[in-house]
Design a protein around this motif. Structure first.
Motif, PDB file in Angstrom:
ATOM      1  N   GLY B 198     -30.253  -6.746   4.868  1.00 12.20           N
ATOM      2  CA  GLY B 198     -31.146  -6.949   3.731  1.00 12.20           C
ATOM      3  C   GLY B 198     -30.626  -7.950   2.722  1.00 12.20           C
ATOM      4  N   MET B 199     -29.436  -8.468   2.962  1.00 11.06           N
ATOM      5  CA  MET B 199     -28.900  -9.467   2.042  1.00 11.06           C
ATOM      6  C   MET B 199     -28.767 -10.813   2.742  1.00 11.06           C
ATOM      7  SD  MET B 199     -28.458  -7.771  -0.761  1.00 11.06           S
ATOM      8  CE  MET B 199     -27.379  -8.787  -1.798  1.00 11.06           C
ATOM      9  N   VAL B 200     -28.923 -11.868   1.997  1.00 13.88           N
ATOM     10  CA  VAL B 200     -28.784 -13.209   2.584  1.00 13.88           C
ATOM     11  C   VAL B 200     -27.936 -14.085   1.664  1.00 13.88           C
ATOM     12  CG1 VAL B 200     -30.982 -13.177   3.806  1.00 13.88           C
ATOM     13  CG2 VAL B 200     -30.908 -13.978   1.431  1.00 13.88           C
ATOM     14  N   TYR B 201     -27.372 -15.109   2.239  1.00 16.14           N
ATOM     15  CA  TYR B 201     -26.736 -16.138   1.427  1.00 16.14           C
ATOM     16  C   TYR B 201     -27.813 -17.116   0.986  1.00 16.14           C
ATOM     17  CZ  TYR B 201     -22.064 -14.690   2.931  1.00 16.14           C
ATOM     18  OH  TYR B 201     -20.910 -13.982   3.154  1.00 16.14           O
ATOM     19  N   GLU B 202     -27.935 -17.287  -0.311  1.00 14.06           N
ATOM     20  CA  GLU B 202     -28.907 -18.254  -0.808  1.00 14.06           C
ATOM     21  C   GLU B 202     -28.160 -19.459  -1.392  1.00 14.06           C
ATOM     22  OE1 GLU B 202     -31.993 -16.707  -3.378  1.00 14.06           O
ATOM     23  OE2 GLU B 202     -33.141 -18.566  -3.163  1.00 14.06           O
ATOM     24  N   PHE B 216     -31.531 -21.132   2.437  1.00 12.98           N
ATOM     25  CA  PHE B 216     -30.689 -20.007   2.826  1.00 12.98           C
ATOM     26  C   PHE B 216     -29.748 -20.397   3.942  1.00 12.98           C
ATOM     27  CE2 PHE B 216     -33.002 -16.955   0.412  1.00 12.98           C
ATOM     28  CZ  PHE B 216     -34.293 -17.448   0.372  1.00 12.98           C
ATOM     29  N   LEU B 217     -28.677 -19.643   4.029  1.00 12.39           N
ATOM     30  CA  LEU B 217     -27.794 -19.760   5.185  1.00 12.39           C
ATOM     31  C   LEU B 217     -28.100 -18.595   6.109  1.00 12.39           C
ATOM     32  CD1 LEU B 217     -24.174 -20.277   3.875  1.00 12.39           C
ATOM     33  CD2 LEU B 217     -25.527 -21.889   5.219  1.00 12.39           C
ATOM     34  N   PRO B 218     -28.127 -18.863   7.393  1.00 14.54           N
ATOM     35  CA  PRO B 218     -28.223 -17.736   8.311  1.00 14.54           C
ATOM     36  C   PRO B 218     -26.943 -16.926   8.176  1.00 14.54           C
ATOM     37  CG  PRO B 218     -28.043 -19.823   9.503  1.00 14.54           C
ATOM     38  CD  PRO B 218     -28.058 -20.155   8.063  1.00 14.54           C
ATOM     39  N   ALA B 219     -27.059 -15.628   8.128  1.00 16.86           N
ATOM     40  CA  ALA B 219     -25.890 -14.805   7.856  1.00 16.86           C
ATOM     41  C   ALA B 219     -24.962 -14.728   9.041  1.00 16.86           C
ATOM     42  CB  ALA B 219     -26.335 -13.392   7.465  1.00 16.86           C
ATOM     43  N   GLY B 220     -23.699 -14.636   8.715  1.00 12.56           N
ATOM     44  CA  GLY B 220     -22.744 -14.205   9.721  1.00 12.56           C
ATOM     45  C   GLY B 220     -22.254 -15.251  10.690  1.00 12.56           C
ATOM     46  N   ALA B 221     -22.809 -16.421  10.674  1.00 18.41           N
ATOM     47  CA  ALA B 221     -22.351 -17.395  11.648  1.00 18.41           C
ATOM     48  C   ALA B 221     -22.157 -18.733  10.962  1.00 18.41           C
ATOM     49  CB  ALA B 221     -23.362 -17.541  12.762  1.00 18.41           C
ATOM     50  N   ASP B 222     -21.431 -19.574  11.626  1.00 12.24           N
ATOM     51  CA  ASP B 222     -21.294 -20.914  11.101  1.00 12.24           C
ATOM     52  C   ASP B 222     -22.654 -21.577  11.183  1.00 12.24           C
ATOM     53  OD1 ASP B 222     -18.749 -20.142  11.062  1.00 12.24           O
ATOM     54  OD2 ASP B 222     -18.018 -21.544  12.571  1.00 12.24           O
ATOM     55  N   ALA B 223     -22.958 -22.348  10.203  1.00 12.14           N
ATOM     56  CA  ALA B 223     -24.283 -22.929  10.200  1.00 12.14           C
ATOM     57  C   ALA B 223     -24.271 -24.217   9.412  1.00 12.14           C
ATOM     58  CB  ALA B 223     -25.269 -21.960   9.559  1.00 12.14           C
ATOM     59  N   THR B 224     -25.150 -25.096   9.803  1.00 10.60           N
ATOM     60  CA  THR B 224     -25.321 -26.334   9.073  1.00 10.60           C
ATOM     61  C   THR B 224     -26.737 -26.369   8.545  1.00 10.60           C
ATOM     62  OG1 THR B 224     -23.777 -27.429  10.543  1.00 10.60           O
ATOM     63  CG2 THR B 224     -25.196 -28.831   9.223  1.00 10.60           C
ATOM     64  N   GLY B 238     -24.370 -24.270  -5.179  1.00  8.24           N
ATOM     65  CA  GLY B 238     -23.913 -22.891  -5.302  1.00  8.24           C
ATOM     66  C   GLY B 238     -24.331 -22.063  -4.101  1.00  8.24           C
ATOM     67  N   ILE B 239     -23.539 -21.040  -3.823  1.00  9.23           N
ATOM     68  CA  ILE B 239     -23.930 -20.056  -2.813  1.00  9.23           C
ATOM     69  C   ILE B 239     -23.873 -18.692  -3.477  1.00  9.23           C
ATOM     70  CG2 ILE B 239     -23.429 -19.050  -0.550  1.00  9.23           C
ATOM     71  CD1 ILE B 239     -21.885 -21.476   0.206  1.00  9.23           C
ATOM     72  N   THR B 240     -24.926 -17.935  -3.329  1.00  5.36           N
ATOM     73  CA  THR B 240     -24.896 -16.577  -3.859  1.00  5.36           C
ATOM     74  C   THR B 240     -25.410 -15.634  -2.774  1.00  5.36           C
ATOM     75  OG1 THR B 240     -27.164 -16.701  -4.704  1.00  5.36           O
ATOM     76  CG2 THR B 240     -25.405 -17.357  -6.215  1.00  5.36           C
ATOM     77  N   THR B 241     -25.157 -14.371  -2.954  1.00  4.19           N
ATOM     78  CA  THR B 241     -25.778 -13.403  -2.054  1.00  4.19           C
ATOM     79  C   THR B 241     -26.942 -12.774  -2.788  1.00  4.19           C
ATOM     80  OG1 THR B 241     -24.286 -11.669  -2.790  1.00  4.19           O
ATOM     81  CG2 THR B 241     -23.609 -12.930  -0.894  1.00  4.19           C
ATOM     82  N   GLU B 242     -28.067 -12.714  -2.096  1.00  2.00           N
ATOM     83  CA  GLU B 242     -29.295 -12.230  -2.709  1.00  2.00           C
ATOM     84  C   GLU B 242     -30.003 -11.305  -1.730  1.00  2.00           C
ATOM     85  OE1 GLU B 242     -29.912 -13.110  -5.749  1.00  2.00           O
ATOM     86  OE2 GLU B 242     -28.582 -14.859  -5.959  1.00  2.00           O
ATOM     87  N   PRO B 243     -30.884 -10.501  -2.268  1.00  5.84           N
ATOM     88  CA  PRO B 243     -31.709  -9.704  -1.360  1.00  5.84           C
ATOM     89  C   PRO B 243     -32.570 -10.629  -0.495  1.00  5.84           C
ATOM     90  CG  PRO B 243     -32.153  -9.162  -3.673  1.00  5.84           C
ATOM     91  CD  PRO B 243     -31.179 -10.282  -3.668  1.00  5.84           C
ATOM     92  N   GLU B 244     -32.873 -10.184   0.689  1.00  4.09           N
ATOM     93  CA  GLU B 244     -33.659 -10.993   1.603  1.00  4.09           C
ATOM     94  C   GLU B 244     -34.890 -11.545   0.906  1.00  4.09           C
ATOM     95  OE1 GLU B 244     -32.976  -9.453   5.618  1.00  4.09           O
ATOM     96  OE2 GLU B 244     -35.154  -9.563   5.752  1.00  4.09           O
ATOM     97  N   GLY B 245     -35.194 -12.793   1.185  1.00  3.48           N
ATOM     98  CA  GLY B 245     -36.330 -13.420   0.533  1.00  3.48           C
ATOM     99  C   GLY B 245     -35.887 -14.252  -0.651  1.00  3.48           C
ATOM    100  N   GLY B 246     -34.688 -13.994  -1.112  1.00  2.18           N
ATOM    101  CA  GLY B 246     -34.166 -14.815  -2.190  1.00  2.18           C
ATOM    102  C   GLY B 246     -34.540 -14.299  -3.562  1.00  2.18           C
TER     103      GLY B 246
END
Lengths: 204, 263
Positions: B198-202, B216-224, B238-246
Motif C-alpha cells: 500500500g505504500m509507494v515511492y513517489e 513513482f518508482l516501482p517498489a522493491g526493484a532497481d528501476a529507471t 525528492g523521493i518520499t514514501t506515500e500511500p499508493e496513488g501518491g
C-alpha cells in the motif's frame, strides 16, 4: 524478409492486406536510409507518415499546438532510432505509431495536473479543417476495413479500447469510466485488440 | 502474478500507469510469449488511427521537423551480443567520474529531519569509480527496446545531460541524469528497500520552495524512471514514501532530497 507468415506469434514483416498508401517495404526502406543519415529519405518518410502521426497526436492530446509538438518530438525520435527498427519484430507503421502514441499519452498525462484536458479540449476544439487530399489518401478501403473490423467488437470492448487508445486513459480509469469492475477493463482492451488483430490479419 | 500476462493489451495501448508499466516491462524481459503478443497487439493498435477522420499536419511541422533532425545524428544500431554498454555521459562523453560523491541529503523545505532523512544523513560517500549506468537500453522488449525507454534514452543521450550519483543509506543509490535543455530528468534507483503493502515511492521535482509530484518508482526493484514534469529549472529531486496513488504534498518525514547543480 518475405516469408509470408511466421509460425508462432511472430509478426510478419509484410502484411499486404493492410499496407497503407506506402507499403511497409517502402517505409522500411526510408527508415533504413534515415538510419544512415539520409535526410531526403526521412523527408519521404515524413510525407508518408505526417497525416497519421499528427492525426494520432491530435486525437490524443487534442490541443493542436501541443499535438504539433508531440508530432515533432516523435519524428525526431523516429529519426534517431531509425537504425534500431527491426523488421523481424513488426511493421514500420506500428513501430512509428507506437512511438507517437507513447509520447502523446505521456503528454496528456503530464499536462493533466496543470489544465484539465476537457477545458483545453473545449477551448481549442475549433474544428480543424479536414484536408481533402489527405482524406482521399486515407479513407479508402483500408479505413472501411478497420471500421468494419471494429464493428465486430462488443460495444464494451470497443469503447474500452477507444478510451484507452484515443483518450489516453489507463485501464483503471477506463474501468471507472465504463462502470466496470476494476481489473476487467484491461481484459476488454486486450480482447478487443486480439479481435481487431485477427480480423485484420496482422501481427500473428 | 500469473495475471500479469493480461496486461499485454493495456500495455500495447499505453494504458498502464507508470508503476504497472515498469512492472510489466520487467515481466516482458523474461516472457517471450508476452513480447510476441504485445508486438502483435501493437500492430492491431496501429490500425486504429485509420478509423479516424484524417487530418493533415500543419505545413510548419515539416519545416520544424526537417530543421531539427539535421541537428542530430541517428543513433547507431544495436549490434547484438557485444553491444557497447550504453554509457551515460557526464559532461562530455566521459564515462567517468561524474560520480558525485554525495550530495547533502537535506530535508525538504528546511523542516526538521526525522527518521528516514536523518538516517539518510548518515550516508557515506562511496567512491564510485564511474557512472556507467547499466542496461538502460535493452530492457523490456528485445529487438525493439527503445520504444519503451525512449524518453529515458533521449535524456541520457542529450548533449547537455549531466549525471550525478547519490548514495543513500544502506547501500542504495540514486543516479540522476538531467537535461536542462529537454527539461527532463531521469532517475535510476538501486537498492531502495521494499515498502510495506500500500505504500509507494513517489518522486518530486522541487521548484524554489515548491515540490511538484513527478511520478513513482516501482517498489522493491532497481528501476529507471523518466520523471514527469518540467526539470529545466528544478533545483532538486525528492523521493518520499506515500500511500499508493501518491499524495498532493510530499510526506516530509520520509523525504530524501537530491539537489541538482545549477544550469
Amino acid at each position: 524478409m518475405t516469408e509470408p507468415r511466421q509460425s508462432v506469434a511472430g509478426v510478419s514483416p509484410e502484411t499486404p492486406a493492410t499496407a497503407p498508401a506506402d507499403s511497409h517495404a517502402e517505409l522500411a526502406e526510408h527508415l533504413q536510409r534515415s538510419a544512415r543519415g539520409d535526410q531526403q529519405a526521412f523527408g519521404r518518410l515524413y510525407e508518408a507518415m505526417s497525416a497519421r502521426v499528427y492525426g494520432l497526436a491530435v486525437r490524443v492530446v487534442r490541443d493542436p499546438a501541443q499535438a504539433e509538438e508531440v508530432a515533432q518530438e516523435a519524428f525526431l525520435e523516429i529519426w534517431r532510432m531509425a537504425g534500431r527498427f527491426d523488421p523481424e519484430r513488426g511493421s514500420p507503421l506500428a513501430w512509428m505509431l507506437t512511438i507517437v502514441h507513447r509520447k502523446a499519452v505521456d503528454r496528456v498525462r503530464s499536462a493533466e495536473a496543470a489544465t484539465r484536458r476537457d477545458t483545453s479540449y473545449h477551448q481549442h476544439n475549433q474544428p480543424v479543417a479536414h484536408d481533402a487530399t489527405a482524406e482521399a489518401a486515407h479513407a479508402g478501403l483500408e479505413a472501411r476495413r478497420v471500421r468494419a473490423a471494429l464493428n465486430t467488437l462488443t460495444p464494451v470492448q470497443r469503447e474500452a479500447l477507444e478510451l484507452a487508445y484515443f483518450g489516453g486513459y489507463t485501464h483503471t480509469e477506463v474501468a471507472s469510466l465504463l462502470g466496470l469492475p476494476v481489473g476487467t477493463a484491461k481484459t476488454r482492451i486486450r480482447d478487443g485488440l486480439i479481435r481487431l488483430r485477427d480480423t485484420m490479419g496482422v501481427g500473428g | 502474478m500469473s495475471d500479469i500476462h493480461a496486461l499485454s493489451g493495456a500495455y500495447a495501448v499505453d494504458a498502464l500507469d507508470d508503476v504497472e508499466r515498469a512492472g510489466f516491462e520487467r515481466h516482458l524481459a523474461t516472457c517471450p510469449t508476452c513480447r510476441d503478443e504485445v508486438a502483435s497487439l501493437e500492430e492491431a493498435a496501429s490500425l486504429l488511427i485509420e478509423s479516424a477522420s484524417p487530418l493533415s499536419a500543419p505545413d510548419t511541422l515539416r519545416e520544424r521537423v526537417m530543421a531539427e533532425i539535421a541537428l542530430f545524428r541517428p543513433l547507431p544500431p544495436l549490434t547484438g551480443q557485444a553491444a557497447p554498454a550504453p554509457v551515460v555521459r557526464g559532461d562530455h562523453g566521459h564515462a567517468a567520474p561524474e560520480a558525485r560523491d554525495l550530495a547533502p541529503v537535506v530535508p525538504l523545505r528546511r523542516r526538521r529531519v526525522p527518521a528516514l532523512a536523518a538516517a539518510a544523513a548518515v550516508v557515506a560517500a562511496l567512491g564510485l569509480g564511474a557512472t556507467v549506468v547499466q542496461p538502460l537500453v535493452d530492457r523490456g522488449r528485445d529487438g525493439q527496446p527503445v520504444i519503451t525507454e525512449s524518453g529515458v534514452q533521449r535524456v541520457l543521450q542529450a548533449p547537455d545531460a549531466r549525471t550525478q550519483t547519490y548514495t543513500i543509506k544502506g547501500g542504495a543509490r540514486a543516479v540522476v541524469t538531467v537535461s536542462r535543455e529537454l527539461g527532463q530528468a531521469v532517475l535510476r534507483a538501486e537498492g531502495l528497500g521494499d515498502l510495506p503493502p500500500g505504500m509507494v515511492y513517489e518522486l518530486w521535482l522541487q521548484h524554489d520552495e515548491r515540490m511538484v509530484a513527478a511520478g513513482f518508482l516501482p517498489a522493491g526493484a532497481d528501476a529507471t524512471v523518466l520523471l514527469t514534469g518540467d526539470a529545466s529549472t528544478a533545483t532538486a529531486i525528492g523521493i518520499t514514501t506515500e500511500p499508493e496513488g501518491g499524495s498532493p504534498q510530499p510526506s516530509l518525514d520520509t523525504a530524501i532530497r537530491f539537489p541538482l547543480t545549477k544550469v
